[in-house]
Design a protein around this motif. Structure first.
Motif, PDB file in Angstrom:
ATOM      1  N   SER A 185       0.863  -1.100   0.072  1.00  0.00           N
ATOM      2  CA  SER A 185       0.142  -0.188  -0.043  1.00  0.00           C
ATOM      3  C   SER A 185       0.910   1.157   0.162  1.00  0.00           C
ATOM      4  O   SER A 185       2.134   1.049   0.413  1.00  0.00           O
ATOM      5  CB  SER A 185      -0.806  -0.003   1.106  1.00  0.00           C
ATOM      6  OG  SER A 185      -0.345  -0.083   2.462  1.00  0.00           O
ATOM      7  N   GLY A 186       0.300   2.280  -0.267  1.00  0.00           N
ATOM      8  CA  GLY A 186       1.046   3.500  -0.182  1.00  0.00           C
ATOM      9  C   GLY A 186       1.396   4.223  -1.540  1.00  0.00           C
ATOM     10  O   GLY A 186       1.917   5.707  -1.417  1.00  0.00           O
ATOM     11  N   GLY A 187       1.291   3.642  -2.636  1.00  0.00           N
ATOM     12  CA  GLY A 187       1.522   4.371  -3.864  1.00  0.00           C
ATOM     13  C   GLY A 187       0.531   5.570  -4.181  1.00  0.00           C
ATOM     14  O   GLY A 187      -0.375   5.851  -3.560  1.00  0.00           O
ATOM     15  N   GLY A 188       0.888   6.334  -5.263  1.00  0.00           N
ATOM     16  CA  GLY A 188      -0.071   7.405  -5.809  1.00  0.00           C
ATOM     17  C   GLY A 188       0.653   8.395  -6.456  1.00  0.00           C
ATOM     18  O   GLY A 188       1.860   8.163  -6.891  1.00  0.00           O
ATOM     19  N   LEU A 189       0.220   9.625  -6.536  1.00  0.00           N
ATOM     20  CA  LEU A 189       0.387  10.703  -7.451  1.00  0.00           C
ATOM     21  C   LEU A 189       1.018  11.817  -6.515  1.00  0.00           C
ATOM     22  O   LEU A 189       0.296  12.081  -5.578  1.00  0.00           O
ATOM     23  CB  LEU A 189      -0.634  11.287  -8.152  1.00  0.00           C
ATOM     24  CG  LEU A 189      -0.256  12.645  -9.016  1.00  0.00           C
ATOM     25  CD1 LEU A 189       0.781  12.229 -10.187  1.00  0.00           C
ATOM     26  CD2 LEU A 189      -1.540  13.144  -9.838  1.00  0.00           C
ATOM     27  N   VAL A 190       2.214  12.280  -6.734  1.00  0.00           N
ATOM     28  CA  VAL A 190       2.801  13.157  -5.997  1.00  0.00           C
ATOM     29  C   VAL A 190       3.768  14.235  -6.778  1.00  0.00           C
ATOM     30  O   VAL A 190       4.134  13.772  -7.925  1.00  0.00           O
ATOM     31  CB  VAL A 190       3.688  12.625  -4.728  1.00  0.00           C
ATOM     32  CG1 VAL A 190       4.760  11.755  -5.484  1.00  0.00           C
ATOM     33  CG2 VAL A 190       4.073  13.653  -3.974  1.00  0.00           C
ATOM     34  N   GLN A 191       3.739  15.400  -6.528  1.00  0.00           N
ATOM     35  CA  GLN A 191       4.474  16.448  -7.077  1.00  0.00           C
ATOM     36  C   GLN A 191       5.958  16.351  -6.915  1.00  0.00           C
ATOM     37  O   GLN A 191       6.482  15.499  -5.712  1.00  0.00           O
ATOM     38  CB  GLN A 191       4.044  17.890  -6.633  1.00  0.00           C
ATOM     39  CG  GLN A 191       2.558  18.188  -7.237  1.00  0.00           C
ATOM     40  CD  GLN A 191       2.127  19.453  -6.888  1.00  0.00           C
ATOM     41  OE1 GLN A 191       2.728  20.364  -6.032  1.00  0.00           O
ATOM     42  NE2 GLN A 191       1.356  20.243  -7.439  1.00  0.00           N
ATOM     43  N   PRO A 192       7.103  16.607  -7.747  1.00  0.00           N
ATOM     44  CA  PRO A 192       8.451  16.556  -7.445  1.00  0.00           C
ATOM     45  C   PRO A 192       8.536  17.391  -6.086  1.00  0.00           C
ATOM     46  O   PRO A 192       7.917  18.353  -5.845  1.00  0.00           O
ATOM     47  CB  PRO A 192       8.992  17.514  -8.834  1.00  0.00           C
ATOM     48  CG  PRO A 192       7.863  17.220  -9.926  1.00  0.00           C
ATOM     49  CD  PRO A 192       6.438  17.188  -9.123  1.00  0.00           C
ATOM     50  N   GLY A 193       9.382  16.826  -5.535  1.00  0.00           N
ATOM     51  CA  GLY A 193       9.631  17.250  -4.274  1.00  0.00           C
ATOM     52  C   GLY A 193       9.051  16.742  -3.095  1.00  0.00           C
ATOM     53  O   GLY A 193       9.292  16.922  -1.933  1.00  0.00           O
ATOM     54  N   GLY A 194       8.077  16.030  -3.242  1.00  0.00           N
ATOM     55  CA  GLY A 194       7.036  15.540  -2.327  1.00  0.00           C
ATOM     56  C   GLY A 194       7.600  14.225  -2.042  1.00  0.00           C
ATOM     57  O   GLY A 194       8.634  13.698  -1.948  1.00  0.00           O
ATOM     58  N   SER A 195       6.798  13.553  -0.987  1.00  0.00           N
ATOM     59  CA  SER A 195       6.960  12.490  -0.205  1.00  0.00           C
ATOM     60  C   SER A 195       5.935  11.460  -0.113  1.00  0.00           C
ATOM     61  O   SER A 195       4.625  11.804  -0.336  1.00  0.00           O
ATOM     62  CB  SER A 195       7.257  12.615   1.206  1.00  0.00           C
ATOM     63  OG  SER A 195       8.357  13.479   1.638  1.00  0.00           O
ATOM     64  N   LEU A 196       6.273  10.090  -0.296  1.00  0.00           N
ATOM     65  CA  LEU A 196       5.337   9.249  -0.118  1.00  0.00           C
ATOM     66  C   LEU A 196       5.842   7.945   0.818  1.00  0.00           C
ATOM     67  O   LEU A 196       7.191   8.000   1.110  1.00  0.00           O
ATOM     68  CB  LEU A 196       5.259   8.422  -1.399  1.00  0.00           C
ATOM     69  CG  LEU A 196       4.159   9.099  -2.435  1.00  0.00           C
ATOM     70  CD1 LEU A 196       3.965   8.484  -3.909  1.00  0.00           C
ATOM     71  CD2 LEU A 196       2.749   9.250  -1.839  1.00  0.00           C
ATOM     72  N   ARG A 197       5.115   7.072   1.390  1.00  0.00           N
ATOM     73  CA  ARG A 197       5.578   5.960   2.318  1.00  0.00           C
ATOM     74  C   ARG A 197       4.839   4.776   1.558  1.00  0.00           C
ATOM     75  O   ARG A 197       3.710   4.813   1.777  1.00  0.00           O
ATOM     76  CB  ARG A 197       5.224   6.202   3.677  1.00  0.00           C
ATOM     77  CG  ARG A 197       5.949   5.077   4.693  1.00  0.00           C
ATOM     78  CD  ARG A 197       5.240   5.237   5.971  1.00  0.00           C
ATOM     79  NE  ARG A 197       6.286   4.647   7.005  1.00  0.00           N
ATOM     80  CZ  ARG A 197       5.596   4.253   8.137  1.00  0.00           C
ATOM     81  NH1 ARG A 197       4.178   4.049   8.466  1.00  0.00           N
ATOM     82  NH2 ARG A 197       6.477   3.737   8.988  1.00  0.00           N
ATOM     83  N   LEU A 198       5.585   3.797   1.252  1.00  0.00           N
ATOM     84  CA  LEU A 198       5.239   2.568   0.845  1.00  0.00           C
ATOM     85  C   LEU A 198       5.135   1.595   2.091  1.00  0.00           C
ATOM     86  O   LEU A 198       6.125   1.609   2.740  1.00  0.00           O
ATOM     87  CB  LEU A 198       5.932   1.967  -0.109  1.00  0.00           C
ATOM     88  CG  LEU A 198       5.929   2.981  -1.442  1.00  0.00           C
ATOM     89  CD1 LEU A 198       6.851   2.060  -2.466  1.00  0.00           C
ATOM     90  CD2 LEU A 198       4.543   3.313  -2.081  1.00  0.00           C
ATOM     91  N   SER A 199       4.356   0.555   2.323  1.00  0.00           N
ATOM     92  CA  SER A 199       4.229  -0.351   3.290  1.00  0.00           C
ATOM     93  C   SER A 199       3.934  -1.730   2.561  1.00  0.00           C
ATOM     94  O   SER A 199       3.366  -1.852   1.347  1.00  0.00           O
ATOM     95  CB  SER A 199       2.916   0.087   4.155  1.00  0.00           C
ATOM     96  OG  SER A 199       3.240   1.146   4.740  1.00  0.00           O
ATOM     97  N   CYS A 200       4.588  -2.819   3.151  1.00  0.00           N
ATOM     98  CA  CYS A 200       4.421  -4.239   2.517  1.00  0.00           C
ATOM     99  C   CYS A 200       4.208  -5.041   3.785  1.00  0.00           C
ATOM    100  O   CYS A 200       5.328  -5.230   4.439  1.00  0.00           O
ATOM    101  CB  CYS A 200       5.615  -4.696   1.620  1.00  0.00           C
ATOM    102  SG  CYS A 200       5.425  -6.295   1.230  1.00  0.00           S
ATOM    103  N   ALA A 201       2.990  -5.689   3.898  1.00  0.00           N
ATOM    104  CA  ALA A 201       3.143  -6.535   5.140  1.00  0.00           C
ATOM    105  C   ALA A 201       2.965  -8.050   4.459  1.00  0.00           C
ATOM    106  O   ALA A 201       2.304  -8.527   3.624  1.00  0.00           O
ATOM    107  CB  ALA A 201       1.718  -6.500   5.674  1.00  0.00           C
ATOM    108  N   ALA A 202       3.616  -8.954   4.836  1.00  0.00           N
ATOM    109  CA  ALA A 202       4.007 -10.272   4.687  1.00  0.00           C
ATOM    110  C   ALA A 202       2.925 -11.288   5.680  1.00  0.00           C
ATOM    111  O   ALA A 202       3.069 -11.003   6.821  1.00  0.00           O
ATOM    112  CB  ALA A 202       5.345 -10.843   4.594  1.00  0.00           C
ATOM    113  N   SER A 203       2.141 -12.094   5.213  1.00  0.00           N
ATOM    114  CA  SER A 203       1.481 -13.037   5.986  1.00  0.00           C
ATOM    115  C   SER A 203       1.506 -14.454   5.275  1.00  0.00           C
ATOM    116  O   SER A 203       1.802 -14.670   4.104  1.00  0.00           O
ATOM    117  CB  SER A 203       0.125 -12.397   6.181  1.00  0.00           C
ATOM    118  OG  SER A 203      -0.670 -12.721   4.638  1.00  0.00           O
ATOM    119  N   GLY A 204       0.985 -15.457   6.297  1.00  0.00           N
ATOM    120  CA  GLY A 204       1.020 -16.786   5.602  1.00  0.00           C
ATOM    121  C   GLY A 204       2.143 -17.760   6.647  1.00  0.00           C
ATOM    122  O   GLY A 204       2.423 -17.265   7.478  1.00  0.00           O
ATOM    123  N   SER A 205       2.284 -18.800   5.704  1.00  0.00           N
ATOM    124  CA  SER A 205       3.319 -19.756   6.554  1.00  0.00           C
ATOM    125  C   SER A 205       4.658 -19.315   6.554  1.00  0.00           C
ATOM    126  O   SER A 205       5.504 -19.875   5.801  1.00  0.00           O
ATOM    127  CB  SER A 205       3.249 -21.067   5.702  1.00  0.00           C
ATOM    128  OG  SER A 205       3.987 -22.060   6.409  1.00  0.00           O
TER     129      SER A 205
END
Length: 122
Positions: free
Chosen positions: A7-27
């Motif tokens: 999660s966390g992607g999107g559209l941002v202007q140059p100079g901006g910030s984003l934070r991506l997350s990735c949760a692993a689940s299962g065995s």
């Protein structure tokens, strides 16, 4: 079977910030390496950043000083904080997790997420 939820992607202007997350689940018995790769249109998939179980990190030269990778071992989650974003950071970002399965014989797994689009544009 190991699943990754990004999660966390999107559209941002140059100079901006984003934070991506990735949760692993299962065995999952243990996670050795977690990382983010990216693929821009017409280009090969490339490493953005990885982090090991001990917290050692590796970054692509193009993102050093702007991106920070971190992980929450208790929740099998990896984050990518992206600051000072540039138009050339536009790509689909894929989470990757390497570890060992819970069930015997504790096989190694190498799982990829579906990808999340990051677009940097004014």
């Amino acid at each position: 079977q190991v699943q990754l939820a990004e999660s966390g992607g999107g559209l941002v202007q140059p100079g901006g910030s984003l934070r991506l997350s990735c949760a692993a689940s299962g065995s999952i018995f243990s996670i050795l390496v977690m990382g983010w790769y990216r693929q821009a249109p017409g280009k090969e998939r490339e490493l953005a950043a990885i982090i090991t179980l001990s917290g050692s990190t590796t970054y692509a030269d193009s993102v050093k000083g702007r991106f920070t990778i971190s992980r929450d071992n208790a929740n099998n989650t990896v984050y990518l904080q992206m600051n000072s974003l540039k138009t050339e950071d536009t790509a689909v970002y894929f989470c990757n997790v390497v570890g060992t399965e819970r069930a015997w014989p504790r096989r190694t797994f190498n799982s990829w997420g579906q990808g999340t689009q990051v677009t940097v544009s004014s």
